[in-house]
Scaffold this active site. Structure first.
Site, PDB file in Angstrom:
ATOM      1  CB  SER A 297      35.507  44.664  48.347  1.00  0.00           C
ATOM      2  OG  SER A 297      36.561  44.025  48.251  1.00  0.00           O
TER       3      SER A 297
ATOM      4  N   GLY B 256      28.147  46.138  43.531  1.00  0.00           N
ATOM      5  CA  GLY B 256      29.303  45.955  42.666  1.00  0.00           C
ATOM      6  C   GLY B 256      29.325  45.193  41.452  1.00  0.00           C
TER       7      GLY B 256
ATOM      8  CB  CYS C 170      35.859  35.951  51.668  1.00  0.00           C
ATOM      9  SG  CYS C 170      35.834  35.769  49.871  1.00  0.00           S
TER      10      CYS C 170
END
Ligand code: FAD
Ligand code: FAD
Ligand code: FMN
Ligand code: FMN
Ligand code: FES
Ligand code: FES
Lengths: 313, 259, 313, 259
Positions: free
Chosen positions: C21, C265, C130
């Site tokens: 993500s 990622g 996060c």
């Protein structure tokens, strides 16, 4: 006129560069490569009450821009360090920082009491953060109350200022730092290694016999810088910074973050002459950056611009 | 004295499958004392890979200030080393450790040199010196397969040489110990370097002889400061006494340390 | 016969490789480079209730074998993701994992309820970790009770299985993992980025406008491997592993550690074709290692050798 | 289409102090559409440094499948790039972004190309194309000092060229804007690339003109996927609307985004 001298509790440093604990033994090997008097100080290998053999081998593994180690605090024990290693180091004009480790509170206290009486030990570094020791260790480094109490008890017996070495493997580093400051720590050293592991492609088993180990080297520098940036604003005791330092620019980055001195660990393996090289490069770099004394760099990342300009005026 | 110097590549070639012979020249060569010592090599300028790689000294030419290594291109570091071309520089730390003592055997006596795979190289300089000293040298060299064999001719020039391969594609099929067992004539000293199982087998069968073993271990500093490469001493197998492979070794007398 | 297919709660994957993500947007840009149908799945960018602009720039900084980012969850908001991005992704035969973020519990719940109804969303990834959002975020990712409750409430409203994305910035990762498993999580994804900082040598200020950011890339792989090794033995839900994966060997290392699938990622920035390359390389590497199906690698680092041999028989 | 290819070094030289001109050849060149587009370069094989480096395309030779970049050796990445030699390969991702549209100005009209430092290179291909289209081109090039000046002759061959240096050691002492202000004759379009303060000054003074600005921002992916390089749109300076420098830009019309 020196531009590198730094005064810290117990430590009058001609320059802020010292080898990190465990990466330099007791200095004997490196003394054959260069004059140890060049160093600001030396953080000797972790000393425990009894001699320790440490973990089985392999004890090191390479990672991207880093390495893992699981030495397991191998050392000759308090008695030998007091009777052989420290006296040997007396030939140098070098304030020693003694790294104190243990698995029980009593061990720490006994080592601290004894070793702090050695004439050339000017400060203790309380190693509450070794990731490679199975029993006990973890709680000291991760629970604020436990760390605080240990600090307090060690302070009671130590003849010299006590620095506490913080583990980065915590949710809240500021809380840990404040706890040991509350406990009476004279300074902090940070960071110890991050917990890591590598697995061998062919065998499917961890490369280290101990399975996991401590991650050090340039890979962890951003984590150390972030933590020192946070902690240096939250406490009023000085910080000796470490983690991935390889050259003079890294040293300045640590000062900007809030460190008052630095230690060099893993880089000694890649380049055994790295400490004297950094000490030589630092004044040139300060020139390039237009900085008079290295202490002016301290905390520049969080000090207001004006304040900094004023300090330099 | 241990030095750190950028040596220049004199020659570099693949002499067997993934086996490279690299000759470097520089001042540091004059510090080399013994066969069996090693150097610690930084294969790149940056930090990828980060650590040095330990490689044994294979032969020394003091007059020319040159020395030769032989290594297998294995992982990331040695693969990068394999790309160095003549004239380029290689960052070398060394010489390190204590090697094979050539004075453990007298002129006229017989020394058997037993090497396995990339453990073979350090025996070459040793053999040259022994031969010069008037020692009768016998070489037993073990490899995986034919393609991995190197320096067979070079050793032959110095003395009797037997090759064993695991798959029998060159010389005897089997292990160096198989050859050693059948060796005729007296053996005064055995010098050996190779994989741990081979060293263990030798120690088990020849501990009554003068036997010297060169060990391998993962290293950090290579100079004795980090305690990465420690082994137990044989007389205190569970205890705290130890030897460091990098600075006390890599060569030990059989029975000195726990394999 | 496929050697790469993997079945996970909600996800029937043709192979265990997916972009992580935030490193792949909603797939539009990469769809111009290769056929997204090659991928096992796609973890779309964090979606919040309202559109977010994110942090000021610079938002990225390079570190040794890693990078820092402080994007700040920029995204077009739930409505647009539902009406534009997810429908666009329907052209591909690709189960989507929707990364759900917020600063309040209610935000998470609302986004989870809505987005889990999209036909191609087969699982949610609850982003409780996060590091770049000032308010709220931290507690969700570091306090087990809070994480557990959030998981529970999201599970109540979600139409699809819920994976929780763990933060590595904690003292005890196993405790966090167990808490969210208790809360009903169907799987874990780990690790999110480590908190880090870089300071500019010339200005003395942090490189990132947000000051600190999340460290990703090969530098953090040993930390991720260690955590997955610990967690996979302590929980019974599957783990999608991530952190510094660059090639097929890294994927195998993650499986050995205990992962059941992986996400890539940062490597997408260095090599935008890295995901299809890995998918192509994997069978060859399995051949070299003598492994039939990739799932056989799972947990090999901690499974007893015998057990493993048995499994393969 | 965006491609990833290893291009080979045709020539590479230092043309001013720490300023390098690098010409590469490969198939990817045929994809290059516009001056002002850029490429994303991986300077090493390993992961040190990890990220690619964005560099503008300076000139394109489609027939020869070659293109040229000009860059300053600045930090670690560009210092490594500077070591590449003829025949070696460079890993290039590109072409990326939207460049300068040469069709915003008609034959016979005047375009002023304003470049600052390493913002100068992309203007060169633009100027060549404009000139070919019959546009009257004027160049104003700003540098720190004499030693940093490059391509003065090349630009002169295409049209009127003024150089400004901050220290006055070459051309006008001062900024490009000082030169621009004194420029005589009408200006139909201004194209510009350089440091943000320069772009800001231009936008402030020439927003009434057709003005195009090429922006710089730290990048991750370079292709629009990571949101590293985002800027606010000018009509919504506090809001959520945005443009990505890498894929919407790097060239924007003045007033389109917030500088
Ligand atoms: C004293 C000594 C002498 C040696 N002499 C030779 C020689 O003459 N020729 C030769 O080909 N090899 C020799 N080796 C082995 C050689 O050091 C390894 O093959 C080499 O380090 C592998 O590096 P790599 O980059 O190929 O592998 P990688 O897998 O990238 O290595 C990763 C890390 O593990 C270490 N490592 C991996 N394998 C070994 C090993 N077998 N021994 C020690 N460390 C290892 C590396 O040094 C590095 O730190 C010697 C080892 C020692 C300890
Ligand atoms: C669209 C675009 C076109 C460019 N064209 C050119 C050109 O034609 N010639 C030229 O010399 N330079 C150009 N630059 C600037 C060039 O990208 C940087 O100088 C270069 O990335 C610095 O890398 P380094 O390794 O020298 O520095 P380092 O300090 O090692 O870089 C560290 C990181 O910061 C990034 N970074 C540092 N400075 C800049 C910058 N100014 N802009 C963007 N990222 C930066 C790097 O890419 C890297 O990720 C351009 C930048 C952009 C965004
Ligand atoms: C091989 C090795 C041994 C170490 N031993 C100790 C030790 O005994 N005591 C201690 O406090 N830290 C020890 N450390 C941690 C270092 O002192 C230092 O905190 C850490 O490595 C980060 O710095 P670096 O990245 O410069 O190596 C050791 C590190 C390494 C690599
Ligand atoms: C630029 C960037 C943006 C990211 N955005 C998100 C995000 O929106 N949501 C999320 O859960 N993780 C996000 N991450 C974390 C990654 O998904 C991944 O967990 C982490 O980067 C480790 O993997 P890597 O080392 O392969 O990059 C982001 C990472 C990067 C580098
Ligand atoms: S490698 Fe450091 S002590 Fe041997
Ligand atoms: S650099 Fe990734 S979106 Fe622009």
């Amino acid at each position: 006129m020196s531009r590198l001298n730094i005064e810290l509790p117990g430590l009058s440093l001609k320059n802020p560069i010292m080898p990190a604990s465990g990466c330099f033994g007791f200095g004997r090997e490196f003394s054959q490569l260069y004059d140890l008097n060049l160093l600001g100080s030396i953080m000797i290998k972790a000393t425990t009450k009894e001699p320790r053999f440490g973990n089985p081998t392999p004890r090191v593994a390479e990672t991207s821009a880093g390495m893992l180690n699981a030495i397991g605090l191998q050392n000759p024990g308090l008695h030998k360090v007091m009777s052989e290693e420290l006296p040997w180091l007396e030939q140098f004009n070098l304030p020693v920082i003694a790294n104190v480790a243990g698995s029980k509170e009593e061990d720490y206290i006994e080592v601290a009491r004894e070793i702090s009486q050695a004439p050339n030990v000017h400060a203790l570094e309380l190693n509450i953060s070794c990731p490679n020791v199975k029993e006990g260790g973890i709680a000291f480094g991760t629970i604020p109350e436990v760390a605080k109490n240990l600090t307090k008890r060690v302070k009671e017996v130590s003849q010299v200022p006590v620095y506490v070495k913080l583990s980065p493997n915590v949710s809240n580093i500021v809380e840990m730092a404040k706890a040991v400051e509350d406990g009476g720590a004279d300074g902090l050293t940070m960071i110890n290694t991050l917990l890591g592991m590598r697995i061998d492609l062919k065998t499917g088993k961890p490369v280290l016999a101990n399975k996991s180990g401590g991650l050090s080297g340039p890979a962890i520098k951003p984590v150390a810088i972030r933590m020192i940036h946070e902690v240096s604003r939250a406490v009023s005791i000085p910080i000796i910074g470490m983690g991935g330092i390889q050259d003079a620019s890294d040293v300045i980055e640590y000062f900007y973050a809030g460190a008052s001195a630095v230690a060099v660990g893993t880089a000694n393996f890649t380049d055994p002459f790295v400490c004297p090289k950094i000490i030589e490069e630092l004044p040139l770099l300060l020139d390039q950056l237009g900085i008079g004394h290295i202490s002016e760099c301290r905390g520049r990342s969080w000090k207001a611009n004006e304040l900094f300009a004023h300090n330099r005026a | 004295m241990i030095k750190n110097e950028k040596l220049s590549v004199v020659s570099h070639k693949e002499i067997a499958s993934r086996i490279f012979e690299l000759t470097l020249s520089g001042e540091l060569v004059s510090e080399m004392k013994q066969p069996g010592q090693f150097v610690h090599i930084k294969v790149s300028n940056g930090m990828d890979p980060l650590l040095r790689r330990p490689i044994s000294i294979c032969s020394i030419n003091r007059e020319m200030k040159q020395f030769t290594m032989i290594y297998r291109s294995e992982g990331r570091g040695t693969a990068l080393l394999a790309k160095k071309e003549s004239g380029q520089e290689v960052d070398v730390l060394g010489p390190l450790g204590n090697g094979f003592s050539e004075h453990e055997v007298k002129p006229g006596e017989t020394a058997v040199l037993v090497g396995g795979g990339i453990g073979v190289p350090p025996l070459y300089e040793l053999s040259r010196r022994l031969k010069k000293n008037g020692v009768h040298v016998v070489h037993i060299l073990g490899f995986q397969t034919k393609d991995a064999v190197f320096y067979e001719e070079e050793f032959k020039r110095l003395g009797e040489t037997y090759v064993a391969t695991a798959d029998g594609t060159n010389g005897t099929k089997g292990f160096v110990t198989d050859v050693l067992e059948k060796l005729e004539g007296s053996i005064d000293v055995i010098y050996s370097c190779g994989p741990t199982p081979m060293l263990k087998a030798l120690e088990q069968k020849y501990s009554h002889k003068k036997l010297f073993l060169s060990l391998e271990e993962r290293m950090g500093c290579g100079i004795g400061a980090c305690f990465a490469c420690v082994c137990h001493t044989a007389d205190d197998p569970q205890g705290v006494s130890y030897k460091k492979v990098c600075s006390d070794g890599p060569v030990f007398r059989a029975g000195e340390v726990l394999l």
